[in-house]
Design a protein around this motif. Structure first.
Motif: not given
Length: 223
Positions: A151-154, A36-37, A159-162
């Motif tokens: 920038v967007l990839i990083v 979902a995230g 965000d995946l880590v978050k």
């Protein structure tokens, strides 16, 4: 490679910019899980890509027009304000129904897109960044594409880590804690909406984006 190296820290920092998207991403991941995230974040990234495309082809002229149309900030801020109020007063469903089903993933993408897209400040940010960064990239389309893609990839990877970290909190979420999280989230979005509305009512001389960019440019070290 120099452009990529310069873009990496920017993408990382952008992922931690405090705003409604930041908190909704964490709340969605914690209450509905990893997938979902991710789908919510995909919607956010799509909105950023749309903004960047508009910013690139419109550049400074659109930025100047936006500074003369503060009503757009009032409009976006009002939507955020209403959305925050709805979240604050809405009752939480039973925990058994919190897990996202396959049918809701598209809705999460749309939710992420709209929550990011209605914030006109995000468009202004990307416009200003292109105006500032563009000359250092010699305004070459290929270099600009590489820079902002990085920038967007990083941003997405961070965000995946978050999302993974927020998902770990799911086991500790009781009905009462989920309700508290949603109320805090509603307050945060309400505050963001009020801030955006306030920008729309600022005196024109305090809302001069061109002067702000010129001041930033003057502080940049000479090549």
């Amino acid at each position: 490679m120099d452009d990529i190296q310069a873009a990496i820290p920017l993408g990382f920092l952008l992922s931690f910019m405090i705003g409604p998207v930041f908190f909704v991403l964490l709340e969605t991941s914690a209450t509905k899980g990893f997938r979902a995230g991710v789908f919510f974040d995909i919607g956010v990234i799509i909105a950023d890509i749309v903004f960047l495309t508009i910013a690139y082809f419109s550049s400074f002229q659109l930025l100047e027009n936006l500074s003369n149309q503060p009503g757009l900030f009032v409009f976006g801020g009002t939507i955020l304000l209403v959305y925050g109020i709805v979240i604050f007063i809405k009752k939480t469903r039973k925990k058994a129904n919190l897990k996202a089903s396959t049918g809701t993933y598209l809705g999460l993408v749309v939710k992420g897109f709209l929550l990011n897209f209605i914030n006109i400040g995000v468009l202004v940010f990307w416009l200003g960044l292109i105006v500032i960064v563009g000359p250092s990239l010699d305004n070459e389309g290929d270099r600009i594409l590489v820079f902002f893609s990085t920038v967007l990839i990083v941003y997405f990877i961070t965000d995946l880590v978050k999302i993974i970290l927020a998902k770990q909190l799911k086991r500790y979420l009781t009905q009462e804690r989920i309700l508290l999280i949603k109320k805090v989230l509603g307050i945060v979005i309400i505050v963001c909406g009020i801030v955006l509305i306030t920008k729309g009512f600022l005196p024109k001389e305090k809302f001069n984006i061109q002067d702000g960019i010129e001041r930033i440019s003057e502080k940049k070290p000479a090549n």
